[in-house]
Enzyme design. Sequence first.
Site, PDB file in Angstrom:
ATOM      1  N   ASP A 298      -9.184   9.822  -8.755  1.00 60.17           N
ATOM      2  CA  ASP A 298     -10.204  10.644  -7.703  1.00 60.17           C
ATOM      3  C   ASP A 298      -9.888  12.285  -9.158  1.00 60.17           C
ATOM      4  OD1 ASP A 298     -11.149  13.085  -6.927  1.00 60.17           O
ATOM      5  OD2 ASP A 298     -10.823  12.439  -4.336  1.00 60.17           O
ATOM      6  N   GLU A 507     -13.789  20.977   0.468  1.00 56.99           N
ATOM      7  CA  GLU A 507     -12.354  20.125   0.328  1.00 56.99           C
ATOM      8  C   GLU A 507     -11.615  20.774   1.082  1.00 56.99           C
ATOM      9  OE1 GLU A 507     -11.434  18.432  -3.745  1.00 56.99           O
ATOM     10  OE2 GLU A 507     -13.215  17.929  -4.386  1.00 56.99           O
TER      11      GLU A 507
HETATM   12  C1  BGC Z   1     -13.235  14.610  -4.750  1.00 52.83           C
HETATM   13  C2  BGC Z   1     -14.789  14.004  -5.173  1.00 52.83           C
HETATM   14  C3  BGC Z   1     -15.026  14.009  -6.103  1.00 52.83           C
HETATM   15  C4  BGC Z   1     -14.640  14.630  -7.636  1.00 52.83           C
HETATM   16  C5  BGC Z   1     -15.810  15.044  -8.581  1.00 52.83           C
HETATM   17  C6  BGC Z   1     -12.527  15.620  -6.181  1.00 52.83           C
HETATM   18  O1  BGC Z   1     -12.127  16.822  -6.139  1.00 52.83           O
HETATM   19  O2  BGC Z   1     -12.263  14.590  -3.660  1.00 52.83           O
HETATM   20  O3  BGC Z   1     -14.926  14.155  -3.774  1.00 52.83           O
HETATM   21  O4  BGC Z   1     -16.054  13.111  -6.328  1.00 52.83           O
HETATM   22  O5  BGC Z   1     -13.878  15.558  -7.055  1.00 52.83           O
HETATM   23  O6  BGC Z   1     -15.582  16.061  -8.224  1.00 52.83           O
HETATM   24  C1  BGC Z   2     -14.726  20.610  -9.483  1.00 54.15           C
HETATM   25  C2  BGC Z   2     -14.720  19.726  -8.518  1.00 54.15           C
HETATM   26  C3  BGC Z   2     -13.221  18.844  -8.701  1.00 54.15           C
HETATM   27  C4  BGC Z   2     -12.223  19.877  -8.062  1.00 54.15           C
HETATM   28  C5  BGC Z   2     -11.579  19.108  -7.759  1.00 54.15           C
HETATM   29  C6  BGC Z   2     -12.971  21.541  -9.105  1.00 54.15           C
HETATM   30  O1  BGC Z   2     -12.937  22.466 -10.762  1.00 54.15           O
HETATM   31  O2  BGC Z   2     -15.208  21.427  -9.968  1.00 54.15           O
HETATM   32  O3  BGC Z   2     -15.950  18.315  -9.203  1.00 54.15           O
HETATM   33  O4  BGC Z   2     -13.692  17.806  -7.048  1.00 54.15           O
HETATM   34  O5  BGC Z   2     -12.606  20.786  -8.957  1.00 54.15           O
HETATM   35  O6  BGC Z   2      -9.984  20.167  -7.366  1.00 54.15           O
END
Ligand code: BGC
Ligand code: BGC
Length: 615
Positions: A298, A507
């Site tokens: 991830d 998230e």
């Molecule tokens: C998320 C994933 C996602 C990745 C890329 C992460 O923070 O947990 O689900 O695919 O970011 O954006």
């Molecule tokens: C990104 C996401 C990612 C996230 C994780 C964001 O800045 O755009 O894709 O999942 O950070 O913390």
Amino acid sequence: MCAYGQTFFLLCLALLCCMSGNAENLYDKMRGPAVAQKAEAWLSQMTLDEKIGQMTQVDITALRDPQHITTYYLGSLLAGGDSEAPDIQPQGWLKLYQEYQKFALQTRLKIPLIFGIDAVHGHNNVQGAVVFPHNIGLGATHNPALVQEAGKIISQEIAGTGMNWTFAPCLAVVQDERWGRSYESFGEMPDLVSSLGKAFVQGLQMPESKRPITIACAKHYMGDGGTTQGQDQGNTECDEPTLRKLHLPGYIATIEAGVGTVMISYSSWNGKKMHSHHQLITEVLKGELKFPGFVVSDWAGIDQLPGDYKSDIQESILAGLDMVMIPNGPGLVNPDGSVSLNNNYVEFITYLKELVQEGKVPIARIDDAVRRILLVKIASGLVEYPYGNPDCIQQIGQASHRAVARECVRQSLVLLQNRGQILPISKELSRIHVAGKSADDLGNQCGGWTISWQGASGQAISGGTTILQGIRQTVASTTQVTYTKDGVGVNGADIAIAVIGEPPYAEMFGDAKDLSLALDDITVIQNLKQAGIPIIAVFIGGRPRLIQDILPDCNAFVVAWLPGTEGQGVSDVLFGNAPFVGKLPISWPKAMSQLPLQPGQSTYEPLFPYGFGLK
Ligand code: BGC
Ligand code: BGC
């Protein structure tokens, strides 16, 4: 056999394959001798730098210079939730993709980049793409055939921008809706997640002519939905039989469907981070389940391991990670002039090379990782069509795609209450008053992971229909539809529709200790009550909220989840053009004290049980 007989035989065979789900899948292609030979031929020629490059995935916002794709032989780029193309129209994304791909094709071996994006409920970073209900809404349909169709359409929209990899589906089995990612889960039961996850992968990875197969990514392996108190990136505490019973079936099912990639979860299992879990990644996923695709980390997932960055790399690669997702670029200069060590992709490449040279990471492990990546690239058709098929751009947001999303919305609606059979509503009433913050708001309808990472209220993704617009398009021309956000001005209407619920989040920003309804939603219902007319509540949100405060005042209560751009699907059902068929994919609690709440518990007394839904 005569020509006709032969054609007939082949047709029957094709039909049989489709029906039994045994159509040639990605793994069959990966095992084909030509594909394997091509991968081995490349592997035997590759230098260590070229191999490590394949294992490196860089976010487009971190890439300091596109020339680095060539210099470092980068194997992959991604666009994270907030990583936008300068122009987010389909044409802009296609241009960005193709320009980066050019740099990969300038390397000695011309191995194309595989470009990943979070097309999780449609190609949702692209302006004008159709946005489907989030997974929790698809879960409510309990309809694998429809989910497969949705996956197929999403893959066509992805192909419209040249790309061929999406970080979907999420196979989380949500156990506690305090979790901010509950809506990314199809539901709380492993069999539901398995059947819909498998269907989604079959749809996404459906072969199409003249372009690569869209590669799916089963995530987040494993136990992301089971963390204590629903804490995002938290700790899943349970014994191994429970872990296997709840959180593994989705992976078994999607591996049956030939899923090309698996993403590791930020979460831990009994205190050990999944990103370093050799037993679960190498022994279970790759060994026992024979997963032949590649495993990606991830977003900066390895950075959370204890120790410094070099040891994070060592531990995670040895645990079985094949590709590492890196959101940091080099050259961050501190005020004192020193260059900050921020776990960037140049460091990753440098350290991993050192680890191999020091004998701490065996070259066999590197070869295994690179072989898996190459096999997926070749078998998907990416090597043959590195720029995709630009003609596919026409398909983005087209009417036939919107029709399927609208059908998903219809089937996702769950009717919790219908006192006096107030639904369906007559189209011939003289006046309908609509209220609530989500009645005329595409951003709220779509939720997080839409244009931006967190999504936003009001955020316009072009081509969609709000629920209010849908209502206006459905009623008779003689019916007056009025709207106020707070419900004031309802007097004189025959009936009121309140569209309330959760604003967008994603998230950890969605983690919640208290799932009470927002005060403004309660106020809307209070205001509507003054008129003494029937009230129909439509709830927009990613998970159950506590609704007892308003339920007695509502004649009908409909859960619409996060329906996406096709708000007309909601009015179709409210006015009887389509039936209510949705069923709860998650138990609906009475009180916070009941969480975590699941069927089978001795104390199971939900407000509405799993599977509930009036017809
Ligand atoms: C998320 C994933 C996602 C990745 C890329 C992460 O923070 O947990 O689900 O695919 O970011 O954006
Ligand atoms: C990104 C996401 C990612 C996230 C994780 C964001 O800045 O755009 O894709 O999942 O950070 O913390």
